[in-house]
Write an enzyme that holds these catalytic residues in place. Structure first.
Site, PDB file in Angstrom:
ATOM      1  N   ALA A  66      30.648  39.542  35.844  1.00  0.00           N
ATOM      2  CA  ALA A  66      30.136  40.673  35.979  1.00  0.00           C
ATOM      3  C   ALA A  66      30.591  41.580  35.027  1.00  0.00           C
ATOM      4  O   ALA A  66      31.907  41.280  34.439  1.00  0.00           O
ATOM      5  CB  ALA A  66      30.287  41.367  37.405  1.00  0.00           C
ATOM      6  N   GLY A 105      30.498  36.057  38.292  1.00  0.00           N
ATOM      7  CA  GLY A 105      29.148  36.256  38.211  1.00  0.00           C
ATOM      8  C   GLY A 105      28.592  35.184  37.362  1.00  0.00           C
ATOM      9  O   GLY A 105      27.367  34.851  37.525  1.00  0.00           O
ATOM     10  N   GLU A 108      28.108  32.346  39.482  1.00  0.00           N
ATOM     11  CA  GLU A 108      27.129  32.716  40.263  1.00  0.00           C
ATOM     12  C   GLU A 108      25.775  32.638  40.097  1.00  0.00           C
ATOM     13  O   GLU A 108      25.056  32.301  40.527  1.00  0.00           O
ATOM     14  CB  GLU A 108      27.460  33.894  41.056  1.00  0.00           C
ATOM     15  CG  GLU A 108      28.798  33.822  41.813  1.00  0.00           C
ATOM     16  CD  GLU A 108      29.260  35.182  42.251  1.00  0.00           C
ATOM     17  OE1 GLU A 108      29.567  35.948  41.472  1.00  0.00           O
ATOM     18  OE2 GLU A 108      29.209  35.312  43.540  1.00  0.00           O
ATOM     19  N   GLU A 128      37.393  36.101  40.738  1.00  0.00           N
ATOM     20  CA  GLU A 128      37.367  37.697  41.362  1.00  0.00           C
ATOM     21  C   GLU A 128      38.659  37.924  42.050  1.00  0.00           C
ATOM     22  O   GLU A 128      39.044  39.231  42.183  1.00  0.00           O
ATOM     23  CB  GLU A 128      36.229  37.689  42.347  1.00  0.00           C
ATOM     24  CG  GLU A 128      34.827  37.820  41.428  1.00  0.00           C
ATOM     25  CD  GLU A 128      34.329  36.428  41.259  1.00  0.00           C
ATOM     26  OE1 GLU A 128      34.922  35.523  41.343  1.00  0.00           O
ATOM     27  OE2 GLU A 128      33.106  36.352  40.902  1.00  0.00           O
TER      28      GLU A 128
HETATM   29  C1  3H9 Z   1      32.621  39.412  39.058  1.00  0.00           C
HETATM   30  O1  3H9 Z   1      31.969  38.564  38.209  1.00  0.00           O
HETATM   31  C2  3H9 Z   1      31.954  39.805  40.351  1.00  0.00           C
HETATM   32  C3  3H9 Z   1      30.912  39.103  40.684  1.00  0.00           C
HETATM   33  O2  3H9 Z   1      31.232  38.267  41.662  1.00  0.00           O
HETATM   34  C4  3H9 Z   1      29.747  39.887  40.793  1.00  0.00           C
HETATM   35  C5  3H9 Z   1      29.854  40.888  41.908  1.00  0.00           C
HETATM   36  C6  3H9 Z   1      28.109  41.593  42.143  1.00  0.00           C
HETATM   37  N1  3H9 Z   1      33.649  42.515  31.810  1.00  0.00           N
HETATM   38  O3  3H9 Z   1      40.234  38.211  27.654  1.00  0.00           O
HETATM   39  P1  3H9 Z   1      39.688  38.285  26.214  1.00  0.00           P
HETATM   40  C7  3H9 Z   1      36.353  41.862  27.680  1.00  0.00           C
HETATM   41  S1  3H9 Z   1      34.309  40.021  38.646  1.00  0.00           S
HETATM   42  C8  3H9 Z   1      33.856  43.350  30.869  1.00  0.00           C
HETATM   43  O4  3H9 Z   1      40.780  39.172  25.379  1.00  0.00           O
HETATM   44  P2  3H9 Z   1      39.731  35.799  25.701  1.00  0.00           P
HETATM   45  C9  3H9 Z   1      38.071  42.333  27.519  1.00  0.00           C
HETATM   46  O5  3H9 Z   1      38.407  43.275  28.160  1.00  0.00           O
HETATM   47  C10 3H9 Z   1      34.422  39.295  36.759  1.00  0.00           C
HETATM   48  N2  3H9 Z   1      34.810  42.981  29.680  1.00  0.00           N
HETATM   49  O6  3H9 Z   1      39.436  37.053  25.662  1.00  0.00           O
HETATM   50  C11 3H9 Z   1      38.223  42.245  25.843  1.00  0.00           C
HETATM   51  O7  3H9 Z   1      37.753  43.467  25.348  1.00  0.00           O
HETATM   52  P3  3H9 Z   1      38.721  43.914  24.360  1.00  0.00           P
HETATM   53  C12 3H9 Z   1      34.902  37.790  37.057  1.00  0.00           C
HETATM   54  C13 3H9 Z   1      35.495  41.772  29.671  1.00  0.00           C
HETATM   55  O8  3H9 Z   1      39.001  34.944  24.849  1.00  0.00           O
HETATM   56  C14 3H9 Z   1      37.326  41.018  25.442  1.00  0.00           C
HETATM   57  O9  3H9 Z   1      36.086  40.908  26.514  1.00  0.00           O
HETATM   58  N3  3H9 Z   1      35.161  37.521  35.739  1.00  0.00           N
HETATM   59  C15 3H9 Z   1      35.107  40.831  30.809  1.00  0.00           C
HETATM   60  O10 3H9 Z   1      41.549  35.483  25.855  1.00  0.00           O
HETATM   61  C16 3H9 Z   1      37.706  39.880  25.142  1.00  0.00           C
HETATM   62  O11 3H9 Z   1      38.537  39.516  26.311  1.00  0.00           O
HETATM   63  C17 3H9 Z   1      36.438  37.538  35.136  1.00  0.00           C
HETATM   64  O12 3H9 Z   1      37.327  37.853  35.890  1.00  0.00           O
HETATM   65  C18 3H9 Z   1      34.320  41.314  31.691  1.00  0.00           C
HETATM   66  N4  3H9 Z   1      34.173  40.398  32.895  1.00  0.00           N
HETATM   67  O13 3H9 Z   1      39.502  35.261  27.448  1.00  0.00           O
HETATM   68  C19 3H9 Z   1      36.841  36.998  33.682  1.00  0.00           C
HETATM   69  N5  3H9 Z   1      35.813  39.881  30.516  1.00  0.00           N
HETATM   70  O14 3H9 Z   1      38.436  43.298  23.230  1.00  0.00           O
HETATM   71  C20 3H9 Z   1      37.477  37.748  33.093  1.00  0.00           C
HETATM   72  C21 3H9 Z   1      36.396  40.180  29.290  1.00  0.00           C
HETATM   73  O15 3H9 Z   1      38.138  45.391  24.118  1.00  0.00           O
HETATM   74  N6  3H9 Z   1      37.634  37.495  31.632  1.00  0.00           N
HETATM   75  N7  3H9 Z   1      36.091  41.326  29.008  1.00  0.00           N
HETATM   76  O16 3H9 Z   1      39.888  44.226  24.739  1.00  0.00           O
HETATM   77  C22 3H9 Z   1      38.694  36.561  31.356  1.00  0.00           C
HETATM   78  O17 3H9 Z   1      39.167  35.931  32.108  1.00  0.00           O
HETATM   79  C23 3H9 Z   1      38.512  36.152  29.969  1.00  0.00           C
HETATM   80  O18 3H9 Z   1      38.233  37.647  29.230  1.00  0.00           O
HETATM   81  C24 3H9 Z   1      38.039  35.290  29.276  1.00  0.00           C
HETATM   82  C25 3H9 Z   1      38.151  35.233  27.633  1.00  0.00           C
HETATM   83  C26 3H9 Z   1      38.637  34.019  29.696  1.00  0.00           C
HETATM   84  C27 3H9 Z   1      36.467  35.100  29.562  1.00  0.00           C
END
Ligand code: 3H9
Length: 678
Positions: A66, A105, A108, A128
């Site tokens: 999400a 998400g 999901e 999450e």
């Molecule tokens: C969820 O899904 C709830 C559901 O159950 C639905 C409910 C209804 N959203 O980490 P990076 C941005 S909860 C918005 O440096 P990497 C991040 O801030 C979500 N922004 O890259 C950064 O921005 P900036 C569950 C996001 O290659 C840029 O993207 N998912 C999100 O080292 C690059 O990120 C997670 O918890 C997001 N979801 O790693 C996954 N994700 O450049 C969270 C990233 O402005 N994300 N951004 O600083 C991660 O673990 C890592 O970002 C990922 C990439 C592994 C994907």
């Protein structure tokens, strides 16, 4: 190709519809993405030419979850559940083509597809819990129906993703692509159609859960018991467990209701707000104000480390781990041998625990060159000095480094308190000097304070931050002040803790209040662990402080089993009567009236001055932003992540005004920033 909206498009490939999300950086499920998906499936409805749908993502990853930046804001766009329902109800098979990470998400959405194909490097997970949440789009109900309740439980409470191989074995994906992912997914979709395979809806198949509520009850009980310590203080793990229990005990739709209500509770709570703050704060910390993020960095292909003690050895391991050769310098052969032996032992222990093969121990040790000659650092790109905290010695070393090292080499000090500008002044190239303050154990702790001297060149600062990231650290830029960010604030807390035990609180009370708050240990447990005699000398000791007197009485902390606590062979602790008497005597001699001190006062006096010090650090520009301070405390000092760091806690929980008023009552100087807001 048809653009559905700005982030989703649709194309046709001989009867297969390919829906592509292209929403950098990570294809998060923003309102636009949800609207685009809803639009694409609406466009496909009734299109008799389409025999199957493949869902792909452009860029570096499949949907990473999400859009966290939308949380807490008024809802916009199509609901994710509605989009999933449409996909799941599709009259033709929907195949997810997964590369990069399918997280939260994202997974999901993939679970609402009928089939999943991934590439060999893909990772699939529900992280999450790390944001203080649970999978709120059916993940807690669908995942156990594929991988079984036991595995799902582990995945949702740890947040750790699964690699492609394991995902295939677990049935989470139906195939792993060997060639181009989209082409393979299209071929897979054609095969599904040709073979007339069913529209597999994960929700409808409970055969793989692994048992029913009664037969799995002992598994859930054992899981709770064995993780009680790790989950202490956090709300999200228990909520995740409840949802997996619901998946086992209830029909799908009923389980979804449990998931929804538990999700809403977490989403509106302070813990998740704190953990989401930390997610963004961590990424923000990497950004250096006023510096072009694309500016060229200095190459760091070899590292020199001065000092093979606990700190120097730990620092060296970080570089050896990522393939960077290290030359480590000591003044005496036995100290050098000891340091190298400790590094080897650490690696051997890791290999024994199965973290990497034994051959890797030799590979890493093979990158290490021990030496007694500082001159051997002449070719190093980066030198990190990690010797005793003594300004004269450090200046001497930097003077010699100035003469020895090549032009452009970065000269870093691991000092935890001392003035980096003064150290830089011992060289003719202060622009190459920077602080790199690691935290003990340096091969484990993730925090790295990168100290920007008055003359540190921007490129040097940026390179120090980048190399930190490369070795797995979270770098935070700090300015030159005594103790930088972390230790300066720790000093404010320790000063109060020391006063509290003289005024009537027992060390064990102070420790208990702070561990109940969520710290892994309190200040006196920490002192005992570090050693009471660090920086103390018997010759110079005049019995002026409680610490002096404890040391004079032979209390050294955990290392000799005697400190604020007595320790048995298993390191179980009981408050030390000797220490207690020393404290009482000291208070009496100094005319301090002892009184009953309540837990609330202990907490306020320990934490409020710390927050005030943090605000002063901002007043003086010693930290770039309040959230950097939070990152320091979470990663370096065990501040509970579910409380978001001291500055988040002050702003959103304790209240700045309340803190300022309490500090005034304590007669302390209140930071203007604390009153005005961070
Ligand atoms: C969820 O899904 C709830 C559901 O159950 C639905 C409910 C209804 N959203 O980490 P990076 C941005 S909860 C918005 O440096 P990497 C991040 O801030 C979500 N922004 O890259 C950064 O921005 P900036 C569950 C996001 O290659 C840029 O993207 N998912 C999100 O080292 C690059 O990120 C997670 O918890 C997001 N979801 O790693 C996954 N994700 O450049 C969270 C990233 O402005 N994300 N951004 O600083 C991660 O673990 C890592 O970002 C990922 C990439 C592994 C994907």
């Amino acid at each position: 190709m048809t653009a559905i909206n700005n982030v989703v498009d649709l194309r046709h490939d001989n009867g297969i519809a390919v829906v592509t999300i292209d929403s950098p950086p990570v294809n998060a499920l923003s309102a636009d993405v949800r609207d685009g998906l809803a639009g694409a499936f609406a466009a496909l409805a009734g299109d008799a030419s389409v025999t199957a749908v493949v869902l792909t993502c452009a860029g570096r990853t499949f949907i990473a979850g999400a859009d966290i930046s939308e949380f807490g804001k008024p809802p916009r766009g199509a609901s994710l559940h509605a989009v999933q329902d449409v996909m799941e109800a599709s009259p033709v098979p929907v195949v997810a083509a997964i590369h990069g990470t399918a997280l939260g998400g994202g997974l999901e959405v993939a679970l609402a597809c009928h089939y999943r194909v991934c590439d060999a490097r893909a990772k699939l997970g529900l992280p999450e819990v790390k944001l203080g949440l649970l999978p709120g789009a059916g993940g807690t109900q669908r995942l156990p129906r594929i991988v079984g309740a036991a595995k799902a439980l582990e995945m949702v409470t740890s947040g750790t993703p699964m690699g492609a191989k394991d995902a295939l074995a677990a049935g989470l994906v139906d195939a792993v692509a060997t060639g181009d992912l989209t082409a393979d997914a299209i071929a897979f979709a054609r095969q599904v159609v040709a073979e007339g395979r069913p529209l597999k809806k994960v929700r409808d198949d409970s055969s793989r859960l692994g048992g029913d509520a009664a037969s799995l009850a002992p598994m859930f009980a054992a899981f709770r018991a064995s993780h009680a310590r790790a989950f202490k203080g956090f709300d999200a793990p228990e909520a995740n467990i409840k949802c997996i229990e619901a998946a086992v005990a209830l029909p799908f739709e009923e389980g979804m209701k449990v998931e929804r209500s538990e999700f809403v509770k977490l989403m509106t709570g302070l813990q998740s707000a704190a953990q989401r703050h930390v997610f963004f704060a961590e990424r923000q910390a990497a950004k250096i104000d006023g510096l072009d993020p694309k500016a060229e960095l200095l190459p760091v292909k070899s590292v020199g480390i001065i000092g093979a003690g606990t700190m120097g050895g730990g620092i060296a391991m970080n570089f050896l781990n990522v393939g960077i050769p290290v030359t480590i310098v000591e003044t005496k052969q036995d100290a050098l041998d000891r340091g190298v032996a400790v590094i080897r032992r650490n690696y051997e222990n890791s290999a024994k625990k199965g973290r990497f093969p034994m051959a890797e121990v030799e590979a890493r040790m093979g990158r290490l060159t021990p030496t007694l000659a500082l001159e051997d650092l002449k070719d190093a790109d980066l030198v990190i000095e990690a010797v005793f905290e003594n300004m004269d010695i450090k200046k001497q070393i930097f003077g010699r480094l100035d003469a020895i090292t090549k032009p452009g080499a970065i000269l870093a000090s691991n000092t935890s308190y001392l003035n980096v500008d003064e150290i830089a002044g011992a060289t003719s190239r202060p622009e190459s000097v920077v602080g790199m303050h690691f935290f003990s154990p340096a091969n484990v702790m993730r925090l790295l304070e990168v100290v920007r001297g008055a003359k540190t060149a921007p490129q040097v600062l940026a390179t120090a931050m980048a190399i930190g990231k490369n070795i797995g650290k979270i770098g935070v830029v700090a300015g030159v002040c005594h103790g930088f960010i972390g230790n300066r604030m720790l000093g404010a807390r320790q000063a109060q803790a020391n006063k509290l035990i003289l005024e009537g609180a027992r060390p064990a009370d102070v420790d208990r209040v702070l561990t109940d708050f969520g710290f892994p240990m309190g200040p006196f447990q920490m002192s005992d662990l570090a050693g009471l005699d660090i920086g103390w000398s018997a010759d110079a000791s005049k019995g002026e402080t409680v610490r002096d007197r404890l040391c004079e009485a032979g209390l050294r902390g955990q290392k000799n089993g005697k400190g604020f606590y007595d320790y048995d062979a298993e390191r179980n602790r009981t408050p030390s009567p000797v220490a207690e008497q020393i404290i009482l005597d000291y208070a009496a001699e100094n005319g301090i009236n002892r009184r009953e001190i309540g837990d609330e006062e202990i907490l306020e006096r320990c934490l409020y001055p710390m927050v005030n010090e943090g605000a002063k650090i901002l007043d003086e520009g010693m930290a770039q932003r309040a959230s950097d301070i939070d990152i320091v405390w979470i990663n370096g000092y065990g501040w509970p992540v579910y409380r978001g760091g001291p500055m988040f806690w002050a702003e959103h929980d304790a209240g700045r005004d309340k803190i300022a008023a309490a500090l005034e009552r304590m007669g302390m100087d209140v930071s203007p920033r604390l009153r005005a807001g961070f």
